[in-house]
Scaffold this active site. Structure first.
Site, PDB file in Angstrom:
ATOM      1  N   TYR A   1       0.828  -1.209   0.000  1.00  0.00           N
ATOM      2  CA  TYR A   1       0.000   0.000   0.000  1.00  0.00           C
ATOM      3  C   TYR A   1       0.864   1.262   0.000  1.00  0.00           C
ATOM      4  O   TYR A   1       0.591   2.216  -0.743  1.00  0.00           O
ATOM      5  CB  TYR A   1      -0.909  -0.046   1.222  1.00  0.00           C
ATOM      6  CG  TYR A   1      -1.907   1.078   1.336  1.00  0.00           C
ATOM      7  CD1 TYR A   1      -2.981   1.185   0.462  1.00  0.00           C
ATOM      8  CD2 TYR A   1      -1.801   2.015   2.359  1.00  0.00           C
ATOM      9  CE1 TYR A   1      -3.919   2.203   0.586  1.00  0.00           C
ATOM     10  CE2 TYR A   1      -2.732   3.038   2.497  1.00  0.00           C
ATOM     11  CZ  TYR A   1      -3.780   3.125   1.612  1.00  0.00           C
ATOM     12  OH  TYR A   1      -4.704   4.128   1.748  1.00  0.00           O
TER      13      TYR A   1
ATOM     14  N   LYS B   1       0.840   4.090  -2.944  1.00  0.00           N
ATOM     15  CA  LYS B   1       0.425   5.462  -2.667  1.00  0.00           C
ATOM     16  C   LYS B   1       1.562   6.462  -2.865  1.00  0.00           C
ATOM     17  O   LYS B   1       1.325   7.589  -3.324  1.00  0.00           O
ATOM     18  CB  LYS B   1      -0.133   5.557  -1.243  1.00  0.00           C
ATOM     19  CG  LYS B   1      -1.484   4.873  -1.071  1.00  0.00           C
ATOM     20  CD  LYS B   1      -2.543   5.447  -2.012  1.00  0.00           C
ATOM     21  CE  LYS B   1      -3.936   4.962  -1.683  1.00  0.00           C
ATOM     22  NZ  LYS B   1      -4.953   5.489  -2.614  1.00  0.00           N
TER      23      LYS B   1
END
Length: 309
Positions: free
Chosen positions: A155, A159
């Protein structure tokens, strides 16, 4: 309504933050293409917008592929005649520490968040350039991508990559009068509901009560609806001067994140040998190393989770 006549796509907008973005864009006058992998959830989202006087249609598909990106742009054109705004919000989590993370866990998160953002923005950019009237692209980041977070290799990589792409796209699309920004939301969602630190705030939101000031002000942690105003503003003509930025929002707080920059420089004639670094690195940079992870103030006692039995 400042977005009257505009057409927006919001990926991952069947529930949570994405739904809040789609509803706020519609409230400001935009027609919205809702996207979700669950047909029932997507239908409910469309109905909520229509019931409030807005216009919306649904595209049920997982983002990541070029085919889905093209279907989203096609839905905007076929139903509403054009495209003006793209919000890339779709995402999921597969959290675990590095040494336990499988290839599948990594690939799935990166495909949805990073590749899904890339394919959707690419299709929107082509459409905006052909229309020749500018456009607005808003990509959803995360504090984890800015600071890192334990157990979120996949993640945080995705991001952080999104914000890096935003800076590049802001340069590439400036002549086409397309702005590209990242929004870093901090809000009570299914992704934050399981974090003990936010337990009191999430429970207050679930009861329909105001969140305590500690969360809204000190932490900048709020509800999904707190983020919608920034999404609508960055989608508007008034925000034509804002591009290439990473902007945080949550609760009562708005933040402008800095871009990575050198915090200290040093020079050695002839370059930096191993021996020179041994002698000088600690004195030059030892007290200037940057922190990692998010840093929170102490949680007041009245909000501390009860210890497990």
């Amino acid at each position: 309504m400042s977005l009257e006549g505009k057409v927006a796509i919001v990926t991952g907008s069947g529930r949570g933050l994405g739904l809040a973005y789609a509803q706020e864009l519609a409230r400001q006058g935009a027609s919205v293409v809702v996207n979700d992998i669950d047909a029932g959830v997507a239908t409910d989202a469309v109905e909520s917008i229509v019931a409030a006087g807005g216009q919306a249609v649904a595209v049920v598909a997982a983002v990541g592929s070029t085919e889905t990106a093209r279907a989203l742009v096609a839905a905007a054109k076929e139903n509403f005649g054009r495209l003006d705004i793209l919000v890339t919000n779709a995402g999921l989590l597969r959290d675990t520490v590095l040494w336990k993370m499988s290839d599948e866990d990594f690939d799935l998160v990166v495909n949805v968040h990073l590749r899904g953002t890339f394919t959707c923005v690419r299709e929107a950019a082509v459409e905006f350039r052909e229309q020749g009237e500018g456009g607005r692209i808003i990509c959803i980041g995360s504090p984890t991508g800015q600071r890192g977070n334990f157990g979120q290799t996949n993640y945080s990589a995705a991001k952080a990559g999104i914000v890096g792409m935003v800076r590049t796209w802001a340069l590439e699309l400036s002549r086409a009068k397309v702005t590209v920004n990242a929004v870093i939301p901090v809000a009570a969602t299914a992704m934050t509901a399981t974090i003990p630190f936010f337990k009191a705030a999430v429970e207050a939101a679930d009861r329909g009560e105001p969140m305590p000031d500690f969360f809204r002000h000190d932490l900048g942690f709020g509800t999904s609806s707190d983020v919608g105003g920034l999404i609508a503003y960055l989608s508007s003509d008034e925000a034509q001067f804002v591009t290439g930025q990473a902007i945080g929002v949550g609760g009562d707080r708005l933040q402008l994140w800095s871009h990575p920059d050198a915090v200290e420089s040093a020079y050695a004639p002839g370059g930096w040998s191993y021996e020179t670094l041994q002698q000088q690195f600690e004195s030059l940079f030892g007290d200037k190393q940057q922190s990692i992870g998010e840093e929170f103030p102490p949680l007041p006692a009245e909000f501390a989770p009860e210890p497990a039995a």
